[in-house]
Each structure stands twice: as structure tokens, then as C-alpha cells.
Design an enzyme around this catalytic site. Structure first.
Site, PDB file in Angstrom:
ATOM      1  CB  CYS A  56      15.552 -14.302  22.163  1.00 20.19           C
ATOM      2  SG  CYS A  56      14.614 -12.775  22.191  1.00 20.19           S
ATOM      3  CB  CYS A 129      15.403 -13.254  18.547  1.00 17.01           C
ATOM      4  SG  CYS A 129      14.431 -11.752  18.672  1.00 17.01           S
ATOM      5  CE  LYS A 131      11.830 -10.738  11.381  1.00 14.53           C
ATOM      6  NZ  LYS A 131      11.384 -10.393  12.756  1.00 14.53           N
ATOM      7  CB  CYS A 201       8.741 -11.836  23.385  1.00 15.58           C
ATOM      8  SG  CYS A 201      10.023 -10.602  23.228  1.00 15.58           S
ATOM      9  CD  GLU A 452       8.101  -7.736  13.945  1.00 17.65           C
ATOM     10  OE1 GLU A 452       8.227  -7.378  15.126  1.00 17.65           O
ATOM     11  OE2 GLU A 452       8.210  -8.920  13.595  1.00 17.65           O
ATOM     12  CB  SER A 478       5.496  -6.896  16.828  1.00 11.37           C
ATOM     13  OG  SER A 478       5.313  -7.552  18.033  1.00 11.37           O
TER      14      SER A 478
HETATM   15  C1  LIG Z   1       6.888  -8.586  21.791  1.00 11.18           C
HETATM   16  C2  LIG Z   1       7.017  -8.637  20.351  1.00 11.18           C
HETATM   17  C3  LIG Z   1       8.228  -9.250  19.857  1.00 11.18           C
HETATM   18  C4  LIG Z   1       9.432  -8.466  20.285  1.00 11.18           C
HETATM   19  C5  LIG Z   1       8.140  -9.314  18.361  1.00 11.18           C
HETATM   20  O1  LIG Z   1       8.758  -8.537  17.666  1.00 11.18           O
HETATM   21  C6  LIG Z   1       7.245 -10.277  17.703  1.00 11.18           C
HETATM   22  O2  LIG Z   1       6.643 -11.098  18.382  1.00 11.18           O
HETATM   23  O3  LIG Z   1       7.185 -10.216  16.453  1.00 11.18           O
HETATM   24 MG   LIG Z   2       8.993  -9.479  15.719  1.00  9.38          MG
END
Ligand SMILES: CC[C@H](C)C(=O)C(=O)O
Ligand SMILES: [Mg+2]
Length: 565
Positions: A56, A129, A131, A201, A452, A478
Site C-alpha cells: 500500500c 494502508c 489506518k 487492497c 480485525e 476488516s
Molecule cells: C483485505 C482487507 C484489508 C487488508 C483490511 O484489513 C481492511 O480492508 O480493513
Molecule cells: Mg483493515
């Protein structure tokens, strides 16, 4: 419009750039490249979440340099600084996940520390990512300095035997492998295919959800939430962000002029229409708190009830963020929502224009596409993220109903005080169709860190029990989780919440239509159990998790650590 010679956009950076007493401070800035003329310019921080620990964020150093160039080209004096990130996908399913949500506060705190210590006048923050986006927006809301947020972008989908795959495919493949549906070789093929390169993701998981929310609330440039990480335009967005922050300084437009209650309602509307992650409720409560906006769980229900779920996006749908981008992206969705009167078009944004003015320039969604359904044929007539209350969640809980036909679930409680014990039970096939799996003492204080539960929901799905087993927890899910899942149950077990009083076999009923979650025991029985309940000691008492466990608020308030109690 670049800066004229006479224009002075500096603010508090004059604490450093002016006066004899600050000559030593300036001397140090000369060592990092400042020259005389730089001390006449507004100092702008570029917060980079670059890191090699997750795809990410692997490219964000390049994006930070683009943003720096943009600030410089338009008359600012930029300085890049780094903050941390953890990877949700890599920390998932083990003790590492305890550190994910606490990292949100650490990222926000670190940005606040640097920007205030160095007396920056403005900020461009670039996140990747899960957070990162909420953390950057929390820092921006706290400091209220002219700022722009840029999302590093979604990953491309992986390809496996001609099908789009992503990291959730991998998590669900574990359950399939445990069922003997995949060979070792096939499992290895999945591992090597699902993450093809840079980016967060790819489904409408938390990173893409929060990026969309950031754009909807006006804190990110139009289109930047859906532009993929490796698209050439992503770098341009960063350069443009550098230009935009100078314009915001010129007009003295500050985040709290943009991050209003109506802007948060716009963010909730887009999250509901896209069928986003349950984490959006937690993070938007926290961001609102940082900006001094009184957002409550009830506000999510008020918006949800009037916004249809339109997006056929993973985890419960077919497509990924790349596909949404290809047909018009978040601007196209917002244009549609605005036309239906579901967005506040008069909200100010980081372009200096209103949301409606930005969207006037946006292209409508491609005709003939089926990523975003019509209002006449939505996936659900109302949003899929439902706030539940009842004797098991007096302060609230969050259910994700996307992709579910069943709207009500009733069954015997199967109670576990840790994710690992629950995972072992699933692996042993101890959890049967019709059960309500309860995982508790994993809330913000009890976890600590409110982990999660993607590994759990993916195992349930991989074993073919998705929607046949309900899962409720004082932890989180998640964005990749789907099925009949209820998280953020508050009050959490660690502080004596009713979830901590549940016993094996209690009958639990979860009803997303009445929005209630109740256990069929009497008030007297509840009282008797509470009288016998003994609060367990915090699992961690020192270090980052010890500090977090002592400071963190209820998830119903966003699990923040700076509540002014
Ligand atoms: C695929 C899920 C991702 C890694 C995640 O933690 C979220 O989307 O919260
Ligand atoms: Mg997550």
C-alpha cells in the site's frame, strides 16, 4: 496563480524565518537546502507514509517528492517528513493485529508533533494502508492548518486462471484448503498471484472506503480516491495537491471550514452507496472528534436510511476499485448522488470550490456499466452498514449486511475469549450452521487494540458457512470481511459490557430490520451474572499497548485516545 513578489503567505513559520533570535534555527534549515528566498515563503510539510512493510505504501516516497515539487513550483518552501504505517493484511490473524488500530493514533500524533514543532504553515499528507487516511485526517482536523490529503491509490487486481483475485481471495483460500478443496500447489499459486504490485487492497475494503470518504468530505482532490497507485495520474494528483495547498493558504481556507457536519454526512452517504468497510464508522467518528464536529452513531443511521447500496464491489460484490475508476470513479458516483439530492453540494472542498462546482466538471458514469447499479435497481434500498442496539449492545454495534439475503439471525451463542480459540474451534468444525460465534475481550481496551477478524470471517466463508454462521465481537472486521457479521459491540467486555456476560448456549437474536441485537435472558439473570463478573486485569500494562489500553475510548466514540473527559 503563483506567488507575487509582495505576497506573504507565511503564518507561524515566521517563528523560525524571522528575527535575530531564530538565526540558529535558520542555519539548520540551510543545511537541508533552504536559501535566503525560502525564508520568505510559507513552509509546507509533506507527510509521507512511505514504507517497505506493505504494498500500500511502497511507492509513496515518489509521490511525496511529486507533492514537494508542486509546493515549490507554486511558491512554497516544502519539507518531506515520514511517519509510520503498519500493514493490516500482514498483521492479520495473529498478535500483530493488536497494533493496527493503535497505529492510527501514532500516525496522527506523529504528524501533529512534526508539523507543530517545525512551525509549518500548511500540509500535504499522503497515505496508503487502512489506518493512514483516518490518521492523516485526524491530524489535519486537530491542527486546522490549510491541508490537502492524497491517497496513494488502490492496487491492481491479481489474475489467476483468467479471474481477478486479491488478498481476500488468499484469506478465503485458507478455509478452502482446510476443507481439502485446494492442493498445496494451488494454494501456492494463490499466494503468488493476488498482490501484483504497489497499492492498497483492491476491493471496497477499508483503504478504498476511507479514501472515498476523504474525497466525499472535500479533503482530497476530485478523482484522487479512485486513481490506481500505478496510474501516471497519481503523481500528477500529488503535484496538484502541492499547488492546491498554496491556494488554500492564499484564501486562508482551513480544514474545519471544510470538515463540517454536512461534509461528514456526504462522506457517510458515499460510504453507504459504495457498501464500504465497517471501519468507516469508527474512523469517521474519530476524524469528526479531531475536527470538533459532534458526529454520533445515530447520524450514520439517519443517512443510511435514505441512501441505497449501489456498488457491486468486493468483498460481497464482483468488482474492485480499479473497475470503478475505469467507469468514472468516485466523482461519477458522487455526481449521481448529487443529482438525486443525496449530497450537500454547497460544502467547500480543497479545490477552493464547492462539491457541486467540482462535480459540474466531472464526467458521469459510463453508460452500460454494471459496477454501479441504478437507483431503480439497487443492491439494497438502504445502506448496508447498520447500527444495532439492544440488551447486548446498549451503546451500539455495527452490522455489515451487504450481500446478505437473510436480515435476521437467531441461534445459540458459542463464546470464545480470544480470536485464536475461535479459529481453532472453526478448524475443528465445532462451529455449526445456525450458531452465533461470539469473540469477546478483543475490544479497544480488552484486545487491546480492537483487532480485525478477517481470518475468522474468511475461514467461515471458505468452509461454506458464510451467512449460515453469525459472528459478533467487541473487536472489529476488516473491510474484506463479509457474511452475517456484527462488530464494535459496546460497551466492550473488558469494561463490563453485556457481551462479557454471555454464556455458551444463550439464544441471541440479531435483527437488521428492527436494528436490534438481544440475548434471551431476563434482566434479573443479567444482574445476577454481572454481580458475579470480575473485571480481568488489562492484558498489557506497559509500552504502546499499555498506554493505549488505558487511554482509549469506547468504539462508539471512535476509539480515540484524546477524549477530553
Ligand atoms: C483485505 C482487507 C484489508 C487488508 C483490511 O484489513 C481492511 O480492508 O480493513
Ligand atoms: Mg483493515
Amino acid at each position: 496563480m503563483d506567488m507575487s513578489e509582495k505576497e506573504d503567505l507565511r503564518g507561524r513559520s515566521k517563528d523560525i524565518s524571522e528575527g535575530v533570535n531564530r538565526m540558529p534555527n535558520r542555519a539548520m534549515l540551510r543545511a537541508v537546502g533552504f536559501q535566503d528566498e525560502d525564508f520568505k515563503k510559507p513552509m509546507v510539510g509533506v507527510a509521507s507514509t512511505w514504507s517497505e512493510v506493505t504494498p500500500c505504501n511502497i511507492h509513496i516516497d515518489q509521490l511525496a517528492r511529486e507533492a514537494k515539487a508542486g509546493v515549490k513550483q507554486h511558491g512554497g518552501a516544502p519539507l518531506i517528513f515520514n511517519t509510520i504505517t503498519v500493514s493490516d493484511g500482514i498483521s492479520m490473524g495473529h498478535e500483530g493485529m493488536l497494533f493496527s488500530l493503535p497505529s492510527r493514533e501514532t500516525i496522527a500524533d506523529s504528524i501533529e508533533l512534526v508539523v507543530n514543532a517545525e512551525r509549518f504553515d500548511g500540509l500535504v499528507a499522503i497515505g496508503g494502508c487502512d489506518k493512514n487516511t483516518p490518521a492523516c485526517l485526524m491530524a489535519i482536523g486537530r491542527m486546522n492548518l490549510p491541508s490537502v490529503y492524497v491517497y496513494g491509490g488502490t492496487i491492481q487486481p491479481g489474475k489467476l486462471h483468467g479471474k481477478d483475485v486479491d488478498v481476500v481471495t488468499a484469506f478465503e483460500a485458507v478455509g478452502k484448503y482446510q476443507e481439502g478443496q485446494l492442493t498445496d500447489e494451488e494454494l501456492h499459486e494463490v499466494e503468488c498471484s493476488v498482490c501484483p504490485g504497489a497499492g492498497a487492497c483492491g476491493g471496497m475494503y477499508t483503504a478504498n472506503t476511507m479514501a472515498s470518504a476523504a474525497e466525499a468530505m472535500g479533503m482530497a482532490l476530485p478523482g484522487s480516491s479512485s486513481t490506481p497507485a500505478i496510474a501516471p495520474n497519481k503523481a500528477v494528483e500529488c503535484t496538484e495537491a502541492g499547488k492546491a495547498v498554496i491556494e488554500l493558504l492564499r484564501k486562508n481556507i482551513r480544514p474545519r471550514d471544510i470538515m463540517t457536519l454536512k461534509a461528514f454526512e456526504n462522506a457517510i452517504t458515499v460510504v453507504m452507496a459504495l457498501g464500504g468497510s465497517t471501519n468507516a464508522l469508527l474512523h469517521l467518528l474519530a476524524i469528526a472528534h479531531s475536527a470538533g464536529v459532534k458526529l454520533k452513531l445515530d447520524d450514520f443511521e439517519r443517512v443510511r436510511s435514505r441512501v441505497p447500496h449501489l456498488a457491486d464491489l468486493k468483498p460481497s460484490g464482483k468488482y474492485v476499485m480499479q473497475d470503478l475508476n475505469d467507469i468514472g470513479g468516485v466523482p461519477g458516483v458522487m455526481k449521481l448522488l448529487l443529482e438525486k439530492g443525496l449530497l450537500h453540494g454547497d460544502c467547500l472542498t480543497v479545490t477552493g470550490k464547492t462539491l457541486a462546482e467540482n462535480l459540474a466538471d466531472a464526467e458521469p458514469l459510463d453508460s452500460g456499466q454494471d459496477v454501479i447499479r441504478s437507483f431503480e435497481q439497487p443492491l439494497k434500498p438502504t445502506g448496508p452498514l447498520v447500527v444495532l442496539k439492544g440488551n447486548l449492545a446498549p451503546e451500539g454495534a455495527v452490522a455489515k449486511m451487504s450481500g446478505l439475503k437473510k436480515l435476521r439471525f437467531s441461534g445459540p451463542a458459542r463464546v470464545y475469549d480470544s480470536e485464536q480459540k475461535a479459529a481453532d474451534a472453526i478448524a475443528r468444525d465445532d462451529i455449526k450452521k445456525g450458531d452465533v460465534l461470539v469473540i469477546r475481550y478483543v475490544g479497544p481496551k480488552g484486545g487491546p487494540g480492537m483487532p480485525e477478524m478477517l481470518s475468522i470471517t474468511a475461514m467461515i466463508s471458505g468452509k461454506g458457512l458464510g451467512g449460515e454462521v453469525a459472528l459478533m465481537t467487541d473487536g472489529r472486521f476488516s473491510g474484506g470481511s463479509h457474511g452475517f457479521v456484527v462488530g464494535h459491540v459496546t460497551p466492550e467486555a473488558q469494561v463490563g459490557g453485556p457481551i462479557g456476560l454471555l454464556q455458551e448456549g444463550d439464544i441471541i437474536t440479531i435483527d437488521s430490520e428492527t436494528q436490534e441485537m438481544n440475548v434471551e435472558i431476563s434482566a434479573q439473570e443479567f444482574e445476577a451474572r454481572l454481580a458475579k463478573w470480575v473485571q480481568p486485569p488489562l492484558k498489557v500494562r506497559t509500552g504502546v499497548l499499555g498506554k493505549y489500553a488505558r487511554l482509549v475510548s469506547s468504539a462508539s466514540q471512535g476509539a480515540v485516545t484524546d477524549l477530553d473527559l
